[in-house]
Design a protein around this motif. Structure first.
Motif, PDB file in Angstrom:
ATOM      1  N   ILE A  24       0.788  -1.303   0.064  1.00 23.67           N
ATOM      2  CA  ILE A  24      -0.110  -0.024  -0.109  1.00 23.67           C
ATOM      3  C   ILE A  24       0.840   1.188   0.055  1.00 23.67           C
ATOM      4  CG2 ILE A  24      -1.719   1.415   1.428  1.00 23.67           C
ATOM      5  CD1 ILE A  24      -2.799  -1.383   2.320  1.00 23.67           C
ATOM      6  N   VAL A  25       1.734   1.300   1.063  1.00 23.44           N
ATOM      7  CA  VAL A  25       2.674   2.540   1.107  1.00 23.44           C
ATOM      8  C   VAL A  25       3.706   2.541   0.167  1.00 23.44           C
ATOM      9  CG1 VAL A  25       3.885   4.033   2.751  1.00 23.44           C
ATOM     10  CG2 VAL A  25       1.874   2.848   3.364  1.00 23.44           C
ATOM     11  N   GLU A  26       4.042   3.559  -0.608  1.00 18.01           N
ATOM     12  CA  GLU A  26       5.171   3.388  -1.457  1.00 18.01           C
ATOM     13  C   GLU A  26       6.238   4.163  -0.540  1.00 18.01           C
ATOM     14  OE1 GLU A  26       4.338   3.699  -6.045  1.00 18.01           O
ATOM     15  OE2 GLU A  26       3.228   5.278  -5.202  1.00 18.01           O
ATOM     16  N   ASN A  34       9.017   6.569   0.521  1.00 17.22           N
ATOM     17  CA  ASN A  34       9.736   7.817   0.232  1.00 17.22           C
ATOM     18  C   ASN A  34       8.709   8.513  -0.754  1.00 17.22           C
ATOM     19  OD1 ASN A  34      12.196   8.248   1.719  1.00 17.22           O
ATOM     20  ND2 ASN A  34      12.757   6.331   0.584  1.00 17.22           N
ATOM     21  N   LYS A  35       7.725   8.052  -1.092  1.00 19.52           N
ATOM     22  CA  LYS A  35       6.669   8.712  -2.019  1.00 19.52           C
ATOM     23  C   LYS A  35       5.156   9.054  -1.374  1.00 19.52           C
ATOM     24  CE  LYS A  35       4.732   8.544  -6.674  1.00 19.52           C
ATOM     25  NZ  LYS A  35       4.785   7.797  -8.104  1.00 19.52           N
ATOM     26  N   THR A  36       4.879   7.968  -0.804  1.00 19.50           N
ATOM     27  CA  THR A  36       3.379   8.323   0.131  1.00 19.50           C
ATOM     28  C   THR A  36       3.622   8.392   1.584  1.00 19.50           C
ATOM     29  OG1 THR A  36       2.828   6.047   0.133  1.00 19.50           O
ATOM     30  CG2 THR A  36       2.228   7.378  -1.805  1.00 19.50           C
ATOM     31  N   GLY A  37       4.915   8.041   1.877  1.00 21.44           N
ATOM     32  CA  GLY A  37       5.212   8.113   3.326  1.00 21.44           C
ATOM     33  C   GLY A  37       6.638   7.157   3.434  1.00 21.44           C
ATOM     34  N   PHE A  38       6.670   6.661   4.531  1.00 18.14           N
ATOM     35  CA  PHE A  38       7.916   5.885   4.898  1.00 18.14           C
ATOM     36  C   PHE A  38       7.461   4.512   5.206  1.00 18.14           C
ATOM     37  CE2 PHE A  38       9.372  10.467   5.660  1.00 18.14           C
ATOM     38  CZ  PHE A  38      10.530  10.317   4.484  1.00 18.14           C
ATOM     39  N   LEU A  39       8.558   3.423   4.691  1.00 19.16           N
ATOM     40  CA  LEU A  39       8.068   1.923   5.091  1.00 19.16           C
ATOM     41  C   LEU A  39       9.753   1.817   6.063  1.00 19.16           C
ATOM     42  CD1 LEU A  39       7.311   0.198   1.993  1.00 19.16           C
ATOM     43  CD2 LEU A  39       5.787   0.429   4.107  1.00 19.16           C
ATOM     44  N   VAL A  40       9.325   1.390   7.410  1.00 18.37           N
ATOM     45  CA  VAL A  40      10.298   1.200   8.337  1.00 18.37           C
ATOM     46  C   VAL A  40      10.379  -0.389   8.751  1.00 18.37           C
ATOM     47  CG1 VAL A  40      10.051   3.557   9.317  1.00 18.37           C
ATOM     48  CG2 VAL A  40       8.703   1.721  10.237  1.00 18.37           C
ATOM     49  N   GLN A  41      11.490  -0.621   9.219  1.00 18.43           N
ATOM     50  CA  GLN A  41      11.464  -2.216   9.850  1.00 18.43           C
ATOM     51  C   GLN A  41      10.831  -2.309  10.840  1.00 18.43           C
ATOM     52  OE1 GLN A  41      13.594  -4.282   8.037  1.00 18.43           O
ATOM     53  NE2 GLN A  41      13.394  -5.935   9.672  1.00 18.43           N
ATOM     54  N   PRO A  42      10.044  -3.329  11.067  1.00 19.58           N
ATOM     55  CA  PRO A  42       9.249  -3.602  12.017  1.00 19.58           C
ATOM     56  C   PRO A  42       9.993  -3.808  13.383  1.00 19.58           C
ATOM     57  CG  PRO A  42       8.744  -5.073  10.143  1.00 19.58           C
ATOM     58  CD  PRO A  42       9.921  -4.484   9.855  1.00 19.58           C
ATOM     59  N   ASN A  43       9.299  -3.190  14.392  1.00 25.18           N
ATOM     60  CA  ASN A  43       9.907  -3.416  15.825  1.00 25.18           C
ATOM     61  C   ASN A  43      11.119  -2.540  16.051  1.00 25.18           C
ATOM     62  OD1 ASN A  43       7.998  -5.502  17.089  1.00 25.18           O
ATOM     63  ND2 ASN A  43       8.808  -6.498  15.174  1.00 25.18           N
ATOM     64  N   ASP A  44      11.497  -1.624  15.037  1.00 24.29           N
ATOM     65  CA  ASP A  44      12.841  -0.876  15.019  1.00 24.29           C
ATOM     66  C   ASP A  44      12.391   0.608  15.561  1.00 24.29           C
ATOM     67  OD1 ASP A  44      15.080   0.830  14.390  1.00 24.29           O
ATOM     68  OD2 ASP A  44      15.799  -0.711  13.053  1.00 24.29           O
ATOM     69  N   GLN A  45      12.279   0.830  16.770  1.00 20.15           N
ATOM     70  CA  GLN A  45      11.916   1.954  17.411  1.00 20.15           C
ATOM     71  C   GLN A  45      12.798   3.208  16.655  1.00 20.15           C
ATOM     72  OE1 GLN A  45      12.859   4.139  21.518  1.00 20.15           O
ATOM     73  NE2 GLN A  45      11.927   1.973  21.860  1.00 20.15           N
ATOM     74  N   GLN A  46      14.229   2.936  16.680  1.00 22.70           N
ATOM     75  CA  GLN A  46      15.054   4.160  15.944  1.00 22.70           C
ATOM     76  C   GLN A  46      14.786   4.432  14.969  1.00 22.70           C
ATOM     77  OE1 GLN A  46      17.241   5.821  18.422  1.00 22.70           O
ATOM     78  NE2 GLN A  46      16.777   7.192  16.474  1.00 22.70           N
ATOM     79  N   GLU A  47      14.334   3.455  14.069  1.00 22.10           N
ATOM     80  CA  GLU A  47      13.918   4.051  12.526  1.00 22.10           C
ATOM     81  C   GLU A  47      12.647   4.541  12.600  1.00 22.10           C
ATOM     82  OE1 GLU A  47      13.509   1.394   8.259  1.00 22.10           O
ATOM     83  OE2 GLU A  47      14.643   0.580   9.932  1.00 22.10           O
ATOM     84  N   LEU A  48      11.872   3.991  13.175  1.00 28.68           N
ATOM     85  CA  LEU A  48      10.526   4.872  13.346  1.00 28.68           C
ATOM     86  C   LEU A  48      10.797   6.292  13.832  1.00 28.68           C
ATOM     87  CD1 LEU A  48       7.347   4.798  13.401  1.00 28.68           C
ATOM     88  CD2 LEU A  48       7.301   3.761  15.865  1.00 28.68           C
ATOM     89  N   VAL A  49      11.743   6.701  14.546  1.00 24.28           N
ATOM     90  CA  VAL A  49      11.914   7.847  15.137  1.00 24.28           C
ATOM     91  C   VAL A  49      12.629   8.823  14.100  1.00 24.28           C
ATOM     92  CG1 VAL A  49      13.376   9.495  16.623  1.00 24.28           C
ATOM     93  CG2 VAL A  49      12.329   7.489  17.775  1.00 24.28           C
ATOM     94  N   PHE A  50      13.283   8.192  13.194  1.00 22.41           N
ATOM     95  CA  PHE A  50      14.109   8.854  12.212  1.00 22.41           C
ATOM     96  C   PHE A  50      12.987   9.329  11.146  1.00 22.41           C
ATOM     97  CE2 PHE A  50      18.064   6.732  12.872  1.00 22.41           C
ATOM     98  CZ  PHE A  50      18.609   7.550  13.860  1.00 22.41           C
ATOM     99  N   ALA A  51      12.111   8.198  10.673  1.00 24.98           N
ATOM    100  CA  ALA A  51      10.809   8.590   9.972  1.00 24.98           C
ATOM    101  C   ALA A  51      10.084   9.770  10.160  1.00 24.98           C
ATOM    102  CB  ALA A  51      10.487   7.278   9.453  1.00 24.98           C
TER     103      ALA A  51
END
Length: 387
Positions: free
Chosen positions: A322-324, A326-343
């Protein structure tokens, strides 16, 4: 006119309930006559009947974890007898050419189809990794010769269940759809929600997670990420919209305790499910779907994109379709809190990026997930099945 019996496991208006309502509401009634069996009364029954669709209440023989006790098994056999009596009367009246079972939890459809030699279609909305016994059992059911067709709500769901050739040769993917017409933003409604419901100052940015408060929907990991973000910002607020499943209130209690532990009561709020969810989507700034286990589809992502909101989602299951990134949002590694913060930081720091991603998401929904495409795909399938 082709007569189809639809059997569903609930009468609420959550994910699979909405998809069934959307299909039946828009189905060409000059070609197909739907009759629906639900296990109890509820908002779905009311909505279907408002569309002049016949709804019958009967046991749907729902599979659940606590079924395998002497008392419950005995009750299950009693429900079989009761349900078959009801369907026999319906079949005598309508002469069904197809039985459509919505979700794997419903066993009545496959049992009746097998006994009466009627074609059966299973619409699969689930990815069930545990318990392993249930997974193996459903694979066996999907493999049955009397289960003629399978529709999956995503490629991820299809990949999960196609364990053998018997299954793989009879399945197709039809993405869920959403009504995309008449989407108007009422700025007064948005201002009212942001001011009176969210209790915002005019310059605050709202991050929202809409969905059941459960073990795997990701509320806790999002709260942990928000707690890090708020250390350097004073202009953000986190809103959870949803409630726990029945008898699982402990998930919300744990979330509330953690909010209090971080002293975030003024920055985080939990709202119950909202009837007019599009107004909520229009009133937030960033949508997050941080599911810790694969979503079979991810309807909330589509709802947010329709409201022109950027979506940060876990990169697994249906969400990755569903999510593209860097185009419609960001896909992040599941359970990765730091990657979620960055996005989230990228979106918080750049209003223009939020706006552009929101527009991109809106156009994607219009072109890929419209109700017209959804219903036309099913109508084409029904035409090919019932000849």
């Amino acid at each position: 006119m082709k007569k189809i019996l639809f059997i569903h496991q609930s009468a609420e208006l959550y994910g699979s309930d909405k998809t069934l309502l959307l299909l039946l509401k828009n189905l060409d009634k000059t070609k197909f006559k739907p009759i629906v069996i639900l296990p109890f009364d509820g908002p779905l029954k009311e909505a279907l009947e408002s569309e002049k669709i016949e709804v019958v209440i009967a046991p749907v023989l729902k599979l659940y974890r606590k079924l395998f006790t002497p008392k419950n098994i005995l009750g299950f056999f009693g429900d079989i007898k009761k349900a078959f009596k009801i369907i026999n009367e319906l079949h005598k009246k309508h002469q069904f050419e197809l039985i459509y079972s919505n979700t794997l939890a419903v066993l009545l459809g496959i049992m009746y189809a097998w006994k009466n030699n009627i074609q059966h279609l299973w619409h699969v909305h689930e990815i069930i990794e545990k318990p392993t016994l249930f997974k193996k059992g459903f694979i066996a059911l999907l493999s049955l010769k009397c289960n003629n067709f399978i529709v999956y709500n995503s490629k991820a769901t299809q990949t999960f269940w196609e364990a053998n050739e018997k299954i793989s040769k009879k399945g197709i993917v039809i993405w869920n759809g959403i009504e995309t017409n008449s989407i108007e933003i009422n700025h007064n409604d948005v201002l009212d929600i942001r001011t009176n419901k969210f209790k915002l100052n005019s310059d605050e940015i709202v991050i929202a997670l809409v969905g059941r408060i459960s073990r795997w929907k990701g509320q806790m990991i999002l709260l942990e990420a928000f707690q890090k973000l708020i250390q350097s910002r004073t202009d953000i607020k986190l809103v959870f919209v949803g409630a726990p499943p029945p008898n699982q209130e402990n998930f919300q209690e744990d979330l509330e305790k953690k909010i209090a532990e971080y002293q975030l009561e003024n920055n985080v709020m939990i709202l119950p499910f909202q009837n007019e969810i599009q107004k909520i989507w229009q009133s937030i700034d960033i949508a997050v779907v941080p599911s810790t286990e694969p979503e079979p589809f991810g309807m909330v992502a589509i709802e947010a994109m329709l409201a022109q909101k950027p979506v940060v989602a876990s990169n697994h299951g249906g969400l990755s379709e569903i999510v593209e990134d860097n185009k419609t949002g960001f896909l992040v590694q599941p359970n990765d809190q730091q990657e979620l913060v960055f996005a989230l930081e990228k979106l918080l720091q750049n209003q223009e990026l939020r706006t552009q991603m929101g527009k991109n998401g809106f156009h994607r929904v219009i072109h890929q997930f419209s109700v017209e495409q959804y219903v036309q795909s099913f109508e084409k399938l029904f035409e090919n099945i019932v000849v």
